[in-house]
Design a protein around this motif. Sequence first.
Motif, PDB file in Angstrom:
ATOM      1  N   GLY A 246     -83.003 -26.314 -49.082  1.00  0.00           N
ATOM      2  CA  GLY A 246     -83.380 -25.078 -48.391  1.00  0.00           C
ATOM      3  C   GLY A 246     -84.534 -24.398 -49.104  1.00  0.00           C
TER       4      GLY A 246
ATOM      5  N   ALA B  82     -87.878 -28.158 -46.318  1.00  0.00           N
ATOM      6  CA  ALA B  82     -86.549 -27.567 -46.501  1.00  0.00           C
ATOM      7  C   ALA B  82     -85.583 -28.197 -45.507  1.00  0.00           C
ATOM      8  CB  ALA B  82     -86.612 -26.054 -46.289  1.00  0.00           C
ATOM      9  N   ASP B  83     -84.552 -28.848 -46.018  1.00  0.00           N
ATOM     10  CA  ASP B  83     -83.552 -29.461 -45.138  1.00  0.00           C
ATOM     11  C   ASP B  83     -82.487 -28.419 -44.787  1.00  0.00           C
ATOM     12  OD1 ASP B  83     -82.290 -31.400 -43.636  1.00  0.00           O
ATOM     13  OD2 ASP B  83     -81.282 -32.331 -45.361  1.00  0.00           O
ATOM     14  N   SER B  84     -82.948 -27.307 -44.241  1.00  0.00           N
ATOM     15  CA  SER B  84     -82.077 -26.147 -44.039  1.00  0.00           C
ATOM     16  C   SER B  84     -80.959 -26.398 -43.038  1.00  0.00           C
ATOM     17  CB  SER B  84     -82.915 -24.940 -43.589  1.00  0.00           C
ATOM     18  OG  SER B  84     -83.881 -24.620 -44.567  1.00  0.00           O
TER      19      SER B  84
ATOM     20  N   GLU C   5     -79.866 -18.396 -48.880  1.00  0.00           N
ATOM     21  CA  GLU C   5     -80.544 -18.978 -47.720  1.00  0.00           C
ATOM     22  C   GLU C   5     -80.665 -17.977 -46.569  1.00  0.00           C
ATOM     23  OE1 GLU C   5     -81.895 -22.075 -46.870  1.00  0.00           O
ATOM     24  OE2 GLU C   5     -81.857 -22.528 -49.007  1.00  0.00           O
TER      25      GLU C   5
ATOM     26  N   SER D 171     -89.339 -27.352 -41.931  1.00  0.00           N
ATOM     27  CA  SER D 171     -87.911 -27.076 -42.025  1.00  0.00           C
ATOM     28  C   SER D 171     -87.184 -27.870 -40.953  1.00  0.00           C
ATOM     29  CB  SER D 171     -87.617 -25.589 -41.843  1.00  0.00           C
ATOM     30  OG  SER D 171     -86.229 -25.355 -41.732  1.00  0.00           O
TER      31      SER D 171
ATOM     32  N   SER E 219     -84.573 -26.724 -39.735  1.00  0.00           N
ATOM     33  CA  SER E 219     -83.869 -25.692 -38.975  1.00  0.00           C
ATOM     34  C   SER E 219     -84.843 -24.733 -38.304  1.00  0.00           C
ATOM     35  CB  SER E 219     -82.905 -24.923 -39.882  1.00  0.00           C
ATOM     36  OG  SER E 219     -82.266 -23.888 -39.177  1.00  0.00           O
TER      37      SER E 219
ATOM     38  N   ALA F 158     -88.743 -23.247 -39.222  1.00  0.00           N
ATOM     39  CA  ALA F 158     -89.887 -23.161 -40.127  1.00  0.00           C
ATOM     40  C   ALA F 158     -90.425 -21.737 -40.241  1.00  0.00           C
ATOM     41  CB  ALA F 158     -90.992 -24.099 -39.666  1.00  0.00           C
TER      42      ALA F 158
ATOM     43  N   LEU G  50     -88.343 -19.953 -42.669  1.00  0.00           N
ATOM     44  CA  LEU G  50     -88.663 -20.433 -44.015  1.00  0.00           C
ATOM     45  C   LEU G  50     -89.892 -19.737 -44.566  1.00  0.00           C
ATOM     46  CD1 LEU G  50     -88.508 -22.472 -46.399  1.00  0.00           C
ATOM     47  CD2 LEU G  50     -89.802 -24.079 -44.965  1.00  0.00           C
TER      48      LEU G  50
ATOM     49  N   THR H 194     -97.115 -24.465 -40.428  1.00  0.00           N
ATOM     50  CA  THR H 194     -95.657 -24.529 -40.331  1.00  0.00           C
ATOM     51  C   THR H 194     -95.240 -25.437 -39.167  1.00  0.00           C
ATOM     52  OG1 THR H 194     -95.417 -22.668 -38.804  1.00  0.00           O
ATOM     53  CG2 THR H 194     -95.448 -22.162 -41.161  1.00  0.00           C
TER      54      THR H 194
ATOM     55  N   THR I 227     -91.232 -26.937 -37.419  1.00  0.00           N
ATOM     56  CA  THR I 227     -89.826 -27.305 -37.469  1.00  0.00           C
ATOM     57  C   THR I 227     -89.712 -28.764 -37.049  1.00  0.00           C
ATOM     58  OG1 THR I 227     -89.147 -25.044 -36.912  1.00  0.00           O
ATOM     59  CG2 THR I 227     -87.507 -26.795 -36.566  1.00  0.00           C
TER      60      THR I 227
END
Length: 267
Positions: free
Chosen positions: A10, A33-35, A150, A235, A237, A239, A242, A261, A263
């Motif tokens: 994250g 980020a592997d959120s 997070e 991201s 999830s 971006a 993030l 950015t 996602t």
Amino acid sequence: MATIGVFDSGIGGLTVLHEALRQAPAHHYTYLADSANAPYGEKSSDWIAQRSLDLCHWLVREGCQALVVACNTATAEAIERIRHEMPAIPVIGVEPGIKPAVTKSTNLKVGVLATQNTLKSDKFNALLESLEGHCEFIPQAGLGLVPLIESGQIDSAEMNTLLRQHLKPFQAAEVDTLVLGCTHYPFLTPLIREILGDKIQIIDTSEAVVKQLARKLEEFQLLQSAPPRVIRFYSTSDADALVGLAKQLIPTAFEQHSIETSTVFIS
């Protein structure tokens, strides 16, 4: 032109990215980020190892010429496998700063705040055993801290209450040095000092990680880029969320870079 990939479960790896931008601003950076799957700290070792490898392969396909595994849990579970499968590029990991803590501690009592998976990993325990007899180490899993960080709840009452619970063993043991064994935790440094006092020595390994990155970039002859320099935020999830948190948490870090950015879905 060198493009450096940095990944974390994250936003924790932003602490490492911040230091990289301070020490080595003349590069492009890709932050992933592997959120969608955060936090990693309570997932299975096999899942973490495979997921970390998949993310590194994705970053290389996106043009990254060096990788920073900016997650203590992913480093503990996957770094050797990543290096084995990617011998042609530098791969830098992070690990709790146990060794510098030994030299910093005056009363030889060191607290280690880390994720559950980091504390139980073979890599961490081998490191601890190598220093057995030098210090008394008090490990504590920071369960629940990463999800609050997070979600941007660093200064919330819930964070204050939870963090105080996790720090009680360190207070009871009268540690004088605290190792932050998760890249998310440096964001809690002001609150930790408020609870434990200003005399506590806090070990964050971001500076050492980036120094090692710089050595590897030179060794692999990866050149610095010319302006305009870019940071790409990805991201799994959200971006935009993030980047919003990045601008909130490390607001001065992007002065020499433009920002892109996206996602992404990574299977």
